[in-house]
Scaffold this active site. Structure first.
Site, PDB file in Angstrom:
ATOM      1  N   GLN A  65      34.722  38.559  36.975  1.00 51.73           N
ATOM      2  CA  GLN A  65      34.080  37.586  36.092  1.00 51.73           C
ATOM      3  C   GLN A  65      34.193  38.051  34.646  1.00 51.73           C
ATOM      4  O   GLN A  65      33.272  38.645  34.099  1.00 51.73           O
ATOM      5  CB  GLN A  65      32.613  37.444  36.515  1.00 51.73           C
ATOM      6  CG  GLN A  65      31.878  36.319  35.867  1.00 51.73           C
ATOM      7  CD  GLN A  65      32.358  34.972  36.367  1.00 51.73           C
ATOM      8  OE1 GLN A  65      32.714  34.809  37.525  1.00 51.73           O
ATOM      9  NE2 GLN A  65      32.378  34.012  35.484  1.00 51.73           N
ATOM     10  N   PHE A  66      35.340  37.771  34.017  1.00 53.09           N
ATOM     11  CA  PHE A  66      35.550  38.235  32.640  1.00 53.09           C
ATOM     12  C   PHE A  66      34.551  37.625  31.668  1.00 53.09           C
ATOM     13  O   PHE A  66      34.269  38.198  30.621  1.00 53.09           O
ATOM     14  CB  PHE A  66      36.987  37.954  32.174  1.00 53.09           C
ATOM     15  CG  PHE A  66      37.253  36.538  31.767  1.00 53.09           C
ATOM     16  CD1 PHE A  66      37.145  36.152  30.448  1.00 53.09           C
ATOM     17  CD2 PHE A  66      37.609  35.588  32.722  1.00 53.09           C
ATOM     18  CE1 PHE A  66      37.392  34.847  30.063  1.00 53.09           C
ATOM     19  CE2 PHE A  66      37.853  34.293  32.351  1.00 53.09           C
ATOM     20  CZ  PHE A  66      37.740  33.904  31.026  1.00 53.09           C
ATOM     21  N   THR A  67      33.975  36.487  31.994  1.00 52.05           N
ATOM     22  CA  THR A  67      33.031  35.836  31.082  1.00 52.05           C
ATOM     23  C   THR A  67      31.743  36.638  30.914  1.00 52.05           C
ATOM     24  O   THR A  67      31.008  36.423  29.948  1.00 52.05           O
ATOM     25  CB  THR A  67      32.702  34.399  31.528  1.00 52.05           C
ATOM     26  OG1 THR A  67      32.136  34.429  32.829  1.00 52.05           O
ATOM     27  CG2 THR A  67      33.942  33.526  31.517  1.00 52.05           C
TER      28      THR A  67
END
Length: 137
Positions: A65-67
């Site tokens: 989950q890069f966000t």
């Protein structure tokens, strides 16, 4: 779900949304695996959060989950420059998943790195905990 297909699902256990930064490395993964596998967040027989995922025989699903690495300091559009690029993030994601599987003694479900996924969650409690390997000292 990716393109209408379910990639992974679990029963009772942990959904780990894993954000990886450019300065993260194997030592962060090792520490994080120990922390996640050992967290006492499942109820014991007295209804007290006193059991780990290992102790309850729980499962784990890990989604990259890069966000989570977003910065919202300026304006209303998040900046993702705090997220590691694929060359760093993919090996660390795979390493985390493998090490967590070893730590909990069962296979770990995964998402598909970089894919647009629909992730469904039934949050029992609800219990949601943010763990940052930079805050371990």
């Amino acid at each position: 779900m990716i393109g209408g297909q379910v990639r992974s699902s679990i029963g009772k256990g942990l959904l780990v949304l894993l954000g990886i930064g450019p300065d993260d490395g194997p030592e962060d993964i090792d520490w994080l695996v120990r922390k996640v596998a050992g967290l006492r967040i499942f109820d014991d027989e007295a209804g007290v959060m006193n059991r780990s995922v290992v102790e309850v025989g729980g499962e784990a699903l890990v989604v990259s989950q890069f966000t989570l690495m977003a910065s919202t300091k300026k304006g209303n559009r998040p900046s993702y420059i705090g997220a590691a690029g694929h060359e760093i993030a993919i090996p660390l994601y795979k390493s985390f998943c493998q090490a967590l599987a070893e730590a909990i003694g069962r296979p770990v479900g995964t998402g598909e790195f970089g894919a647009n996924m629909q992730v469904a969650l039934v949050n029992d409690g609800p219990v949601t905990i943010c763990i940052d390997s930079r805050n371990r000292i």
